[in-house]
Design a protein around this motif. Structure first.
Motif, PDB file in Angstrom:
ATOM      1  N   CYS A  16       0.860  -1.172   0.000  1.00 43.78           N
ATOM      2  CA  CYS A  16       0.000   0.000   0.000  1.00 43.78           C
ATOM      3  C   CYS A  16       0.903   1.230   0.000  1.00 43.78           C
ATOM      4  CB  CYS A  16      -0.913   0.005   1.219  1.00 43.78           C
ATOM      5  SG  CYS A  16      -2.156   1.309   1.186  1.00 43.78           S
ATOM      6  N   GLY A  17       0.753   2.083  -0.997  1.00 43.22           N
ATOM      7  CA  GLY A  17       1.609   3.253  -1.093  1.00 43.22           C
ATOM      8  C   GLY A  17       3.059   2.900  -1.342  1.00 43.22           C
ATOM      9  N   GLY A  18       3.301   1.768  -1.994  1.00 43.31           N
ATOM     10  CA  GLY A  18       4.655   1.343  -2.300  1.00 43.31           C
ATOM     11  C   GLY A  18       5.369   0.633  -1.166  1.00 43.31           C
ATOM     12  N   ALA A  19       4.727   0.477  -0.016  1.00 39.86           N
ATOM     13  CA  ALA A  19       5.348  -0.185   1.139  1.00 39.86           C
ATOM     14  C   ALA A  19       4.658  -1.518   1.398  1.00 39.86           C
ATOM     15  CB  ALA A  19       5.255   0.707   2.377  1.00 39.86           C
ATOM     16  N   LEU A  20       5.457  -2.532   1.755  1.00 39.95           N
ATOM     17  CA  LEU A  20       4.915  -3.847   2.047  1.00 39.95           C
ATOM     18  C   LEU A  20       4.070  -3.778   3.317  1.00 39.95           C
ATOM     19  CD1 LEU A  20       4.857  -6.900   1.372  1.00 39.95           C
ATOM     20  CD2 LEU A  20       6.864  -7.154   2.839  1.00 39.95           C
ATOM     21  N   ALA A  21       2.795  -4.197   3.212  1.00 38.05           N
ATOM     22  CA  ALA A  21       1.892  -4.153   4.356  1.00 38.05           C
ATOM     23  C   ALA A  21       1.633  -5.544   4.932  1.00 38.05           C
ATOM     24  CB  ALA A  21       0.564  -3.504   3.960  1.00 38.05           C
ATOM     25  N   VAL A  22       1.439  -6.543   4.058  1.00 39.19           N
ATOM     26  CA  VAL A  22       1.124  -7.897   4.505  1.00 39.19           C
ATOM     27  C   VAL A  22       1.896  -8.879   3.637  1.00 39.19           C
ATOM     28  CG1 VAL A  22      -0.692  -9.615   4.839  1.00 39.19           C
ATOM     29  CG2 VAL A  22      -1.199  -7.201   5.221  1.00 39.19           C
ATOM     30  N   ARG A  23       2.480  -9.883   4.265  1.00 44.81           N
ATOM     31  CA  ARG A  23       3.107 -10.991   3.526  1.00 44.81           C
ATOM     32  C   ARG A  23       2.465 -12.292   3.983  1.00 44.81           C
ATOM     33  NH1 ARG A  23       9.265 -11.026   2.542  1.00 44.81           N
ATOM     34  NH2 ARG A  23       8.450 -10.037   0.654  1.00 44.81           N
ATOM     35  N   GLU A  24       2.003 -13.075   3.020  1.00 47.55           N
ATOM     36  CA  GLU A  24       1.339 -14.343   3.300  1.00 47.55           C
ATOM     37  C   GLU A  24       2.080 -15.473   2.595  1.00 47.55           C
ATOM     38  OE1 GLU A  24      -3.207 -15.612   3.118  1.00 47.55           O
ATOM     39  OE2 GLU A  24      -2.284 -15.643   1.135  1.00 47.55           O
ATOM     40  N   ARG A  25       2.334 -16.558   3.322  1.00 42.23           N
ATOM     41  CA  ARG A  25       2.944 -17.758   2.745  1.00 42.23           C
ATOM     42  C   ARG A  25       1.966 -18.919   2.901  1.00 42.23           C
ATOM     43  NH1 ARG A  25       8.692 -20.878   3.882  1.00 42.23           N
ATOM     44  NH2 ARG A  25       7.899 -22.974   3.495  1.00 42.23           N
ATOM     45  N   GLN A  26       1.695 -19.605   1.804  1.00 45.36           N
ATOM     46  CA  GLN A  26       0.837 -20.780   1.820  1.00 45.36           C
ATOM     47  C   GLN A  26       1.659 -21.997   1.436  1.00 45.36           C
ATOM     48  OE1 GLN A  26      -2.637 -20.350  -0.631  1.00 45.36           O
ATOM     49  NE2 GLN A  26      -3.164 -18.338   0.193  1.00 45.36           N
ATOM     50  N   ASP A  27       1.604 -23.037   2.267  1.00 45.36           N
ATOM     51  CA  ASP A  27       2.219 -24.328   1.962  1.00 45.36           C
ATOM     52  C   ASP A  27       1.084 -25.311   1.700  1.00 45.36           C
ATOM     53  OD1 ASP A  27       4.950 -23.526   2.410  1.00 45.36           O
ATOM     54  OD2 ASP A  27       4.474 -23.475   4.538  1.00 45.36           O
ATOM     55  N   VAL A  28       0.914 -25.680   0.443  1.00 51.76           N
ATOM     56  CA  VAL A  28      -0.227 -26.491   0.019  1.00 51.76           C
ATOM     57  C   VAL A  28       0.257 -27.891  -0.338  1.00 51.76           C
ATOM     58  CG1 VAL A  28      -2.191 -26.631  -1.547  1.00 51.76           C
ATOM     59  CG2 VAL A  28      -1.258 -24.394  -0.924  1.00 51.76           C
ATOM     60  N   VAL A  29      -0.489 -28.907   0.112  1.00 56.31           N
ATOM     61  CA  VAL A  29      -0.145 -30.303  -0.175  1.00 56.31           C
ATOM     62  C   VAL A  29      -1.233 -30.902  -1.067  1.00 56.31           C
ATOM     63  CG1 VAL A  29       0.368 -32.574   0.779  1.00 56.31           C
ATOM     64  CG2 VAL A  29       0.992 -30.511   2.059  1.00 56.31           C
ATOM     65  N   TYR A  30      -0.830 -31.414  -2.217  1.00 60.16           N
ATOM     66  CA  TYR A  30      -1.738 -32.124  -3.112  1.00 60.16           C
ATOM     67  C   TYR A  30      -1.418 -33.614  -3.029  1.00 60.16           C
ATOM     68  CZ  TYR A  30      -2.679 -27.552  -5.189  1.00 60.16           C
ATOM     69  OH  TYR A  30      -3.035 -26.244  -5.391  1.00 60.16           O
ATOM     70  N   ARG A  31      -2.449 -34.453  -3.004  1.00 61.01           N
ATOM     71  CA  ARG A  31      -2.237 -35.899  -2.955  1.00 61.01           C
ATOM     72  C   ARG A  31      -3.040 -36.587  -4.037  1.00 61.01           C
ATOM     73  NH1 ARG A  31      -6.439 -38.714  -0.552  1.00 61.01           N
ATOM     74  NH2 ARG A  31      -7.984 -37.470   0.594  1.00 61.01           N
ATOM     75  N   GLU A  32      -2.609 -37.798  -4.387  1.00 53.94           N
ATOM     76  CA  GLU A  32      -3.356 -38.554  -5.375  1.00 53.94           C
ATOM     77  C   GLU A  32      -4.684 -39.030  -4.784  1.00 53.94           C
ATOM     78  OE1 GLU A  32      -1.181 -42.018  -6.474  1.00 53.94           O
ATOM     79  OE2 GLU A  32      -0.681 -42.561  -4.413  1.00 53.94           O
ATOM     80  N   ALA A  33      -5.611 -39.388  -5.648  1.00 53.94           N
ATOM     81  CA  ALA A  33      -6.928 -39.816  -5.188  1.00 53.94           C
ATOM     82  C   ALA A  33      -6.804 -41.047  -4.297  1.00 53.94           C
ATOM     83  CB  ALA A  33      -7.817 -40.132  -6.386  1.00 53.94           C
ATOM     84  N   PRO A  34      -7.548 -41.103  -3.172  1.00 57.20           N
ATOM     85  CA  PRO A  34      -7.461 -42.266  -2.276  1.00 57.20           C
ATOM     86  C   PRO A  34      -7.972 -43.523  -2.959  1.00 57.20           C
ATOM     87  CG  PRO A  34      -9.290 -40.847  -1.649  1.00 57.20           C
ATOM     88  CD  PRO A  34      -8.527 -40.106  -2.704  1.00 57.20           C
ATOM     89  N   THR A  35      -7.395 -44.661  -2.575  1.00 54.47           N
ATOM     90  CA  THR A  35      -7.777 -45.941  -3.162  1.00 54.47           C
ATOM     91  C   THR A  35      -8.422 -46.861  -2.133  1.00 54.47           C
ATOM     92  OG1 THR A  35      -5.544 -46.792  -2.735  1.00 54.47           O
ATOM     93  CG2 THR A  35      -5.969 -45.822  -4.897  1.00 54.47           C
ATOM     94  N   GLY A  36      -8.806 -46.327  -0.995  1.00 53.11           N
ATOM     95  CA  GLY A  36      -9.391 -47.152   0.058  1.00 53.11           C
ATOM     96  C   GLY A  36      -8.345 -47.594   1.048  1.00 53.11           C
ATOM     97  N   GLY A  37      -8.706 -48.514   1.903  1.00 49.04           N
ATOM     98  CA  GLY A  37      -7.787 -48.991   2.918  1.00 49.04           C
ATOM     99  C   GLY A  37      -8.417 -48.883   4.295  1.00 49.04           C
ATOM    100  N   THR A  38      -7.640 -49.196   5.304  1.00 48.03           N
ATOM    101  CA  THR A  38      -8.134 -49.192   6.677  1.00 48.03           C
ATOM    102  C   THR A  38      -8.081 -47.788   7.245  1.00 48.03           C
ATOM    103  OG1 THR A  38      -7.302 -51.438   6.986  1.00 48.03           O
ATOM    104  CG2 THR A  38      -7.836 -50.170   8.977  1.00 48.03           C
ATOM    105  N   PRO A  39      -9.213 -47.239   7.699  1.00 44.38           N
ATOM    106  CA  PRO A  39      -9.185 -45.893   8.271  1.00 44.38           C
ATOM    107  C   PRO A  39      -8.436 -45.877   9.587  1.00 44.38           C
ATOM    108  CG  PRO A  39     -11.335 -46.900   8.607  1.00 44.38           C
ATOM    109  CD  PRO A  39     -10.560 -47.833   7.719  1.00 44.38           C
TER     110      PRO A  39
END
Length: 211
Positions: A16-39
């Motif tokens: 805002c006004g050329g100055a850094l106001a907020v910095r956000e970091r997101q760490d996102v995990v993607y996984r393959e589709a589940p195939t079933g198994g024991t919960p």
């Protein structure tokens, strides 16, 4: 936590006004589709927070939040798709929506916005039942979490309100690995506050659930 996983880090800087106001970091995990198994065995639910609130997210609210955040994923507004294609139990309550509600609750408790905010999603919440929002003070901040009634934590966050936390250091609390961390790098200018307020995203969400 099994199978092929893909880890992606996304960083957003807001100026805002050329100055850094907020910095956000997101760490996102993607996984393959589940195939079933024991919960895995369910753990005991956590105790309630010192401050608690019951919330309900319906299809209209989820659609509107998707619209104002430009989120086109159909799991949030297309119930047949969410159930029949993605295999969910209903419409999925957005992780960012839960983070928004926890940030607003933190600001309501302390009377001002936090200077640091770390958030992690663990388990989905659906639109088929109310869920709980909890908050508890700790030694150096505030811990908040969402949970299905009588169930496990679905997402949680930690936030700090100290002025010294506005610059430098890691914005995550060591005991809570986070999937999304936000640090306010400077006192926000009035123009940024006006934008956040007039955007109606945060006021709209809070009043829709609690008004």
């Amino acid at each position: 936590r099994s199978g092929t996983l893909c880890f992606v880090t996304v960083i957003h800087d807001y100026a805002c006004g050329g100055a850094l106001a907020v910095r956000e970091r997101q760490d996102v995990v993607y996984r393959e589709a589940p195939t079933g198994g024991t919960p895995t065995a369910a753990a005991d639910p956590p105790p309630a927070g010192t401050t608690s609130r019951q919330l309900t997210a319906d299809a209209t609210m989820l659609f509107r939040y998707s619209a104002i955040t430009f989120n086109g994923h159909r799991i949030h507004y297309d119930a047949p798709y969410a159930r029949e294609v993605e295999g969910y139990g209903g419409l999925v309550v957005h992780g960012p929506l839960q983070a928004t509600l926890m940030a607003l609750m933190a600001a309501e408790i302390h009377g001002r916005a936090p200077t640091r905010f770390s958030f992690r999603g663990r388990s989905p919440i659906f639109d088929d039942a109310p869920f709980m929002l909890h908050a508890t003070e700790d030694d150096d901040g505030l811990s908040l979490w969402t949970a299905r009634e009588g169930g496990l934590r679905c997402s949680y966050c930690w936030c700090s309100f100290s002025e010294g936390s506005r610059s430098g250091g890691n914005c995550q609390k060591d005991s809570m690995p986070s999937s999304c961390s936000t640090r306010l790098c400077m006192p926000l200018p009035a123009s940024f506050h006006r934008w956040a307020t007039c955007s109606f995203i945060l006021p709209f969400c809070w009043s829709s659930f609690c008004g």
